[in-house]
Design an enzyme around this catalytic site. Structure first.
Site, short mmCIF file in Angstrom:
data_model
loop_
_atom_site.label_atom_id
_atom_site.label_comp_id
_atom_site.label_asym_id
_atom_site.label_seq_id
_atom_site.Cartn_x
_atom_site.Cartn_y
_atom_site.Cartn_z
N ASP A 47 28.01 -0.79 -19.50
CA ASP A 47 27.51 0.03 -20.61
C ASP A 47 28.68 0.70 -21.32
OD1 ASP A 47 24.83 1.55 -21.66
OD2 ASP A 47 26.57 2.87 -21.64
N TYR A 52 33.43 4.95 -27.51
CA TYR A 52 34.23 5.13 -26.28
C TYR A 52 35.64 4.58 -26.47
CZ TYR A 52 29.61 5.59 -23.95
OH TYR A 52 28.33 5.94 -23.59
N LYS A 77 26.99 0.28 -28.40
CA LYS A 77 26.18 1.18 -29.24
C LYS A 77 26.76 1.34 -30.64
CE LYS A 77 25.35 3.55 -24.89
NZ LYS A 77 26.65 3.53 -24.17
N HIS A 110 23.23 4.93 -31.23
CA HIS A 110 23.79 5.88 -30.25
C HIS A 110 23.12 7.26 -30.30
CE1 HIS A 110 27.72 6.41 -27.79
NE2 HIS A 110 26.75 7.17 -27.30
N ASN A 139 19.33 8.74 -27.02
CA ASN A 139 19.19 10.15 -27.42
C ASN A 139 18.06 10.36 -28.41
OD1 ASN A 139 21.55 11.10 -25.87
ND2 ASN A 139 22.66 9.75 -27.28
N PRO A 188 24.11 10.50 -15.05
CA PRO A 188 23.21 10.69 -13.90
C PRO A 188 23.81 11.59 -12.82
CG PRO A 188 24.26 8.54 -13.79
CD PRO A 188 24.61 9.12 -15.14
N LEU A 189 25.14 11.74 -12.85
CA LEU A 189 25.80 12.61 -11.86
C LEU A 189 26.11 13.98 -12.48
CD1 LEU A 189 28.33 9.93 -10.50
CD2 LEU A 189 25.98 10.36 -9.76
N SER A 234 32.63 5.76 -13.11
CA SER A 234 33.81 6.20 -12.37
C SER A 234 34.95 5.26 -12.68
CB SER A 234 33.56 6.21 -10.85
OG SER A 234 34.76 6.60 -10.20
P1 A2P Z 1 35.87 9.62 -11.97
O1 A2P Z 1 35.67 8.66 -13.11
O2 A2P Z 1 37.20 10.29 -12.00
O3 A2P Z 1 35.53 9.02 -10.63
P2 A2P Z 1 28.35 10.54 -14.85
O4 A2P Z 1 28.18 9.19 -14.29
O5 A2P Z 1 27.22 11.48 -14.62
O6 A2P Z 1 28.79 10.53 -16.28
O7 A2P Z 1 29.52 11.26 -14.03
C1 A2P Z 1 30.79 10.79 -14.08
C2 A2P Z 1 31.70 11.83 -13.47
O8 A2P Z 1 31.49 11.88 -12.06
C3 A2P Z 1 33.10 11.46 -13.70
O9 A2P Z 1 33.85 12.65 -13.85
C4 A2P Z 1 33.49 10.71 -12.41
O10 A2P Z 1 34.86 10.86 -12.16
C5 A2P Z 1 32.67 11.43 -11.38
N1 A2P Z 1 32.22 10.57 -10.28
C6 A2P Z 1 31.71 9.32 -10.36
N2 A2P Z 1 31.33 8.86 -9.17
C7 A2P Z 1 31.59 9.83 -8.28
C8 A2P Z 1 31.41 9.95 -6.88
N3 A2P Z 1 30.88 8.97 -6.16
N4 A2P Z 1 31.80 11.12 -6.29
C9 A2P Z 1 32.33 12.12 -7.02
N5 A2P Z 1 32.52 12.07 -8.34
C10 A2P Z 1 32.15 10.93 -8.99
#
Ligand code: A2P
Length: 277
Positions: A47, A52, A77, A110, A139, A188-189, A234
């Site tokens: 994605d 980006y 997008k 987007h 969005n 999602p994180l 990540s």
């Molecule tokens: P990084 O790219 O340095 O690993 P989202 O998916 O919600 O956009 O969140 C992405 C953020 O969470 C990025 O800052 C990413 O950093 C970090 N991240 C992704 N996977 C993990 C993981 N398993 N544990 C901790 N942080 C993570």
């Protein structure tokens, strides 16, 4: 369920439920290595977005992976300036050129920038020409979707929205489900801007402990169990791998209820009603 498990979209195409996001991954080595790693361990859904700035590296990694084009689902997008100016075809062609692809699996508007209905009607034509397999939005709230419904009976396949336990989006997800629109979760994180507020939330960590998993894995699994396509990002190999190891456990109903208690309406990205870019 595994990395290759798919959901059938309302246009008949299949989308892998777990995708690999590259928002804020730098163009060049960072994105290239991350995508190579993701494809190597089995992600089959990428994605990206014009804004980006990393489509070239995504395309190069996809090419170098040696996978067949049809084995990988690629989303990009249409950026807001192009929506406003009506540059739909030229924006798509530029993305295709950067990705070195001859079609996009899923092309999304987007943000609901002025001109989104016209843009969507244009995208229907590009889909008919085979340059896009599925068309969707990102969005979009209910009223934005209603504007689309008034203009055409071609329903968007997807709405990609900010979604995590602080902003579970129950109402919008129900609305989309009723219309047959699949929902994808961005951040999602909690994304970078949450500074780990969700990944390190004590309740999430307690649940994670119970399954011998990480907070990130609980957050990803939660979306899969509610049928939401999930796009963790990540650029670190270990985390890319960890975020894919979410198919060997299942959150029980008690944990799902506990996760509900985290709903506080907190957004970490822009609000589609007030965005100013
Ligand atoms: P990084 O790219 O340095 O690993 P989202 O998916 O919600 O956009 O969140 C992405 C953020 O969470 C990025 O800052 C990413 O950093 C970090 N991240 C992704 N996977 C993990 C993981 N398993 N544990 C901790 N942080 C993570």
């Amino acid at each position: 369920m595994d990395l290759k498990s798919t959901l059938k979209l309302n246009d008949g195409n299949e989308i892998p439920l777990l995708g690999f996001g590259v928002f804020r991954a730098a163009e060049g080595e960072e994105t290239y290595q991350a995508v190579i790693k993701a494809l190597d361990i089995g992600y089959r859904h990428l994605d990206t977005a014009m804004i980006y700035g990393n489509e070239v590296s995504v395309g190069k990694a996809l090419y170098d992976s040696g996978l067949k084009r049809q084995e990988v689902f690629v989303t990009t997008k249409l950026w807001n300036d192009d929506v406003r100016k009506g540059n739909i075809r030229s924006a798509l062609e530029a993305s295709l050129a950067r990705l070195k692809l001859d079609y996009i699996d899923l092309y999304l508007i987007h943000w609901p920038a002025d001109g989104y209905v016209k843009a969507y009607l244009e995208m229907i034509k590009l889909k008919e020409e085979g340059l896009i397999k599925s068309i969707g939005v990102s969005n979009f709230h209910e009223h934005h979707l209603n504007d689309i419904f008034k203009a055409t009976d071609v329903c968007p396949a997807v709405d990609q929205i900010e979604c995590h336990p602080h902003l579970p989006q129950h109402k919008l997800i129900k609305f989309c489900a009723d219309k047959g629109i699949a929902v994808e979760a961005w951040s999602p994180l909690g994304g970078q801007r949450s500074q780990g507020a969700l990944i390190n939330d004590p309740l999430i960590l307690k649940i994670a402990d119970k399954y011998g998993k990480s907070g990130a894995q609980v957050l990803i699994r939660w979306q899969l169990q509610r049928g939401v396509i999930v796009l963790p990002k990540s650029v670190h190999a270990q985390r890319i791998e960890q975020n894919a190891q979410v198919f060997d456990f299942s959150l029980d109903s008690e944990d799902l209820e506990l996760i509900e208690t985290l709903n506080n309406g907190q957004r970490y990205g822009s609000d589609p009603e007030t965005f100013d870019f």
